[in-house]
Design an enzyme around this catalytic site. Structure first.
Site, PDB file in Angstrom:
ATOM      1  N   GLU A 198       0.710  -1.204  -0.073  1.00 21.60           N
ATOM      2  CA  GLU A 198       0.110  -0.054  -0.077  1.00 21.60           C
ATOM      3  C   GLU A 198       0.938   1.253  -0.024  1.00 21.60           C
ATOM      4  OE1 GLU A 198      -2.476  -1.329   3.612  1.00 21.60           O
ATOM      5  OE2 GLU A 198      -4.013  -1.072   2.144  1.00 21.60           O
ATOM      6  N   GLU A 201      -3.223 -10.560   3.928  1.00 18.60           N
ATOM      7  CA  GLU A 201      -4.258 -10.191   4.923  1.00 18.60           C
ATOM      8  C   GLU A 201      -5.232 -11.268   5.097  1.00 18.60           C
ATOM      9  OE1 GLU A 201      -3.133  -8.103   2.731  1.00 18.60           O
ATOM     10  OE2 GLU A 201      -2.866  -6.028   3.432  1.00 18.60           O
TER      11      GLU A 201
END
Ligand code: 1HE
Length: 258
Positions: free
Chosen positions: A113, A133
């Site tokens: 990110e 994740e």
């Protein structure tokens, strides 16, 4: 601010901002994200381009999972953390100064990110990407649903998140996560060379390029074209433009040639 998770260095008009927690694989805790937000909100005036690099053999292992575990945050607390990441990475993407990320090793979870908030990404042969994740029982929270999905497509991001698989540097290059792939250990030098070239552009052009294109992408076509005309009206006029155009007219300017 006294930076402890970041190391800052100037090379002429280029700032080199280095993640500096290699013993934690540069995992991002609250302090590190606050330092990123602070630096990118108060970039010194003389800086024309920023290289975002990392100490050690991995760029960034994402969210500091130990801190998250120890703090056992509530939903409201994590929403606040998440919005802190959004603010920090928004300053990178829309601060008006070109940011070139130099990547090696793991660029995963929140590390991806962070990398996708930069405008250009240079990797080396060791660099790889993943969104683990799902395996950790969590979700992205540093803007991947907006920035990373826009680059690799939501389709591919969903598959990466469901499977947790690793994307190697070659696939990273094909999918747009990397703009440049260098030999092992070569990413930083290439990123600095690109930053030096970019720093010679007109600052207002660079501002418009790094901020305007992504903002227009969020608009309707009608609004986008109107906004483009406003940006162009500001950037395309004035003394700096006249001076660069006179270089072209009087045959002093570099040609666009292969
Ligand atoms: C960490 C972290 C971390 C390493 N938080 N401490 N991110 C992940 O799921 C990635 C988790 N990390 C790994 O898979 C591996 O550590 C790496 C592939 C990145 C590197 O492996 P390696 O063998 O070089 O190092 P290591 O031995 O695993 O890690 C060295 C130390 O760093 C070790 O601590 P130590 O006390 O045993 O020395 C690790 O525990 C520590 N470490 N990664 C905390 N992430 C806004 S939401 C974003 C959501 C996400 O980012 S999800 C992705 C989380």
């Amino acid at each position: 601010m006294n930076y402890s998770s970041l190391e800052l260095k100037m090379e002429g008009p280029i700032a080199v901002v280095t993640l500096n927690r290699p013993d934690r694989r540069n995992a991002l805790d609250e302090a590190a994200v606050a330092e990123i937000e602070h630096y990118f909100s108060s970039v010194p005036k003389q800086v024309r381009a920023i290289v975002l690099a990392a100490q050690g053999s991995h760029f960034c292992a994402g969210l500091d999972l130990k801190e998250h575990y120890v703090k056992a945050r509530s939903a409201a607390e994590f929403m606040r953390v998440c919005q802190g990441w959004h603010r920090a990475f928004d300053r990178i993407q829309h601060g008006g100064i070109p940011v070139i990320a130099a990547l090696q090793g793991a660029v995963v979870g929140g590390g991806l990110e962070l990398a996708t908030a930069a405008h250009i990404r240079v990797g080396d042969q060791t660099s790889y990407f993943a969104l683990p994740e799902g395996q950790r029982g969590i979700f992205t929270g540093g803007g991947a649903t907006v920035r990373t999905a826009r680059i690799i497509t939501p389709n591919r991001m969903i598959e990466m998140m469901l499977t947790g698989r690793v994307m190697d540097c070659e696939e990273g290059l094909r999918t747009g996560l990397l703009h440049y792939l260098t030999p092992t250990g070569g990413a930083l030098a290439k990123a600095i060379a690109l930053a030096q070239k970019i720093a010679t552009n007109a600052p207002l052009s660079n501002y418009a390029i790094v901020s305007g294109i992504n903002k227009v992408w969020d608009m309707s076509a009608t609004d986008g074209l109107f906004t483009e005309s406003l940006i162009a009206a500001l950037v395309q006029t004035g003394d700096e433009v006249q001076s660069r155009l006179s270089d072209f007219v009087e045959k002093r300017a570099e040609k666009v040639a292969v």
